[in-house]
Write a protein that holds these residues in place. Structure first.
Motif: not given
Length: 400
Positions: A333-343
């Motif tokens: 689980s993470t509070t990162l945004s989808d944009v941050e996690a995508a790459q």
């Protein structure tokens, strides 16, 4: 008799070139694998020499064939007297175990003759059974991998039939439960679909999935109602007709008695030539298997549990089930945004093509869940650690 020592297609071309033949009589019957889509008169398939296929025994049953051979004293291959019921090549033809004489001590009379087989639908049980497997590479994470674990992975498709699901009137809980059960025996679910209560819709979906997967599981729409079209749809997918089944009707008679008179016979009609009834003492009605399609009659989770357990027992005893290592799931689980996690996630998919890596949220406000699924715990742990190393400490917390 003319003997042509060429492959079938080349030999046929040579025969038609040398002789003005316009039609050829064949011994194809409706349950044969090559009979799909054929009628009594059917032009040859595209790409083959042009001629008319004439199928005079297309509608004959196994019992019809033997009644004719014995009544007219027609000579036939002696292997049929030694328990063989379906003769192919020397590599895949065995005596039918259903004709075995348990009391016999002599190897020559160990099997009863083919004409004593009581259930003609089991004619092709006289072929060596092989576990079904995927011959091509499996695509995981959108990537094609030559990993041995992926190549040996068995795949299944799940099909639900019901307008009620499509309208949102009822929730399809059985589909997700069935997927979990398949993952527990190491099978990957390649596709899950919901179709309308329409014979053509069912047939189209079954036809697509039966050739792409090792097994297809279909449920919903089995019964006496006008919307119960699953069995007819399966028959159409295989290009066979529906025919009354005396054994199945007997089960229905014990189950429903005389409460259902008008449509009882219709309920007892099953796809001809491709249906096997699998009996289990815990089931009031046998399981219906049509080649690699299993028709489930369960209507709720409890019935599905019981039916699934019986199915696993029966498939094991018939040598038709490959149980491999179950899938293992790890979630972060993470509070990162989808944009941050995508790459970083895209990089993980390339680094670990043998794993199923994905992300989802329960709702827009909930944390992002990263899931790792595979059969090697070590690889899953390595992938999770590699992802965490791409971010600052504490960016991820482990759920399970």
């Amino acid at each position: 008799m003319d003997i042509i020592r060429l492959d079938f297609k080349s030999g046929l071309e040579a025969l038609l070139k040398a002789n003005p033949i316009r039609a050829i009589f064949l011994g194809v019957r409706i349950g044969d694998p090559t009979a799909v889509g054929q009628e009594q008169f059917s032009p040859s398939s595209p790409g083959w020499p042009p001629f008319m296929r004439v199928n005079p025994v297309l509608d004959w049953s196994y019992r019809d064939v033997w009644a004719f051979l014995l009544a007219c004293k027609v000579p036939y291959c002696s292997l049929y007297d030694r328990g063989y019921t379906s003769i192919g090549s020397i590599h895949d033809t065995v005596p039918n175990a259903l004709l075995c004489r348990s009391e016999s001590s002599s190897s020559e009379d160990k099997f009863r003759p083919a004409y004593l087989l009581s259930d003609g639908r089991l004619e092709r049980a006289g072929r060596a059974k092989k576990l079904i497997s995927q011959s091509s590479s499996v695509i995981c994470n959108g990537l094609r991998s030559d990993d041995v674990n992926l190549q040996s992975m068995f795949t299944a498709s799940v099909i639900a039939v019901g307008d009620e699901i499509l309208f949102g009137t009822v929730e399809d809980r059985m589909g997700s439960i069935l997927c979990r059960k398949l993952h527990l025996i190491g099978w990957a679910v390649a596709h899950i679909a919901v179709t309308r209560n329409d014979i053509d819709s069912v047939a189209e979906e079954v036809e697509r999935q039966k050739s792409r997967n090792d097994m297809v599981f279909i449920y919903g729409g089995v019964g006496p109602l006008p919307s119960d079209v699953t069995v007819a749809g399966v028959a159409k997918a295989f290009g066979v007709r529906m025919a009354p089944d005396e054994e199945f009707e007997e089960y229905l008679r014990h189950l429903i008695g005389e409460r259902c008179t008008g449509h009882r016979n219709e309920m007892a009609q099953l796809p001809e030539g491709i249906t096997e009834l699998w009996h289990h003492e815990k089931l009031s009605v046998p399981l219906i298997k049509c080649q690699n399609v299993i028709i489930l009659t369960a209507t709720n989770i409890d019935e599905l549990d019981e039916e699934w357990n019986c199915l696993i027992e029966l498939m094991k005893s018939n040598g038709l089930l490959a149980i491999t290592e179950p899938f293992v799931l790890k979630r972060l689980s993470t509070t990162l945004s989808d944009v941050e996690a995508a790459q970083p996630l895209s990089e993980m998919c390339f680094e670990f093509p043998d794993l199923f890596i994905g992300g989802y949220r329960e709702s827009r406000k909930d944390p992002l869940i990263i899931s790792f699924k595979g059969k090697d715990k070590g690889r899953i742990s390595a992938a999770a650690e590699a992802l965490c190393n791409k971010f600052h400490p504490g960016a991820f917390s482990e759920i399970d």
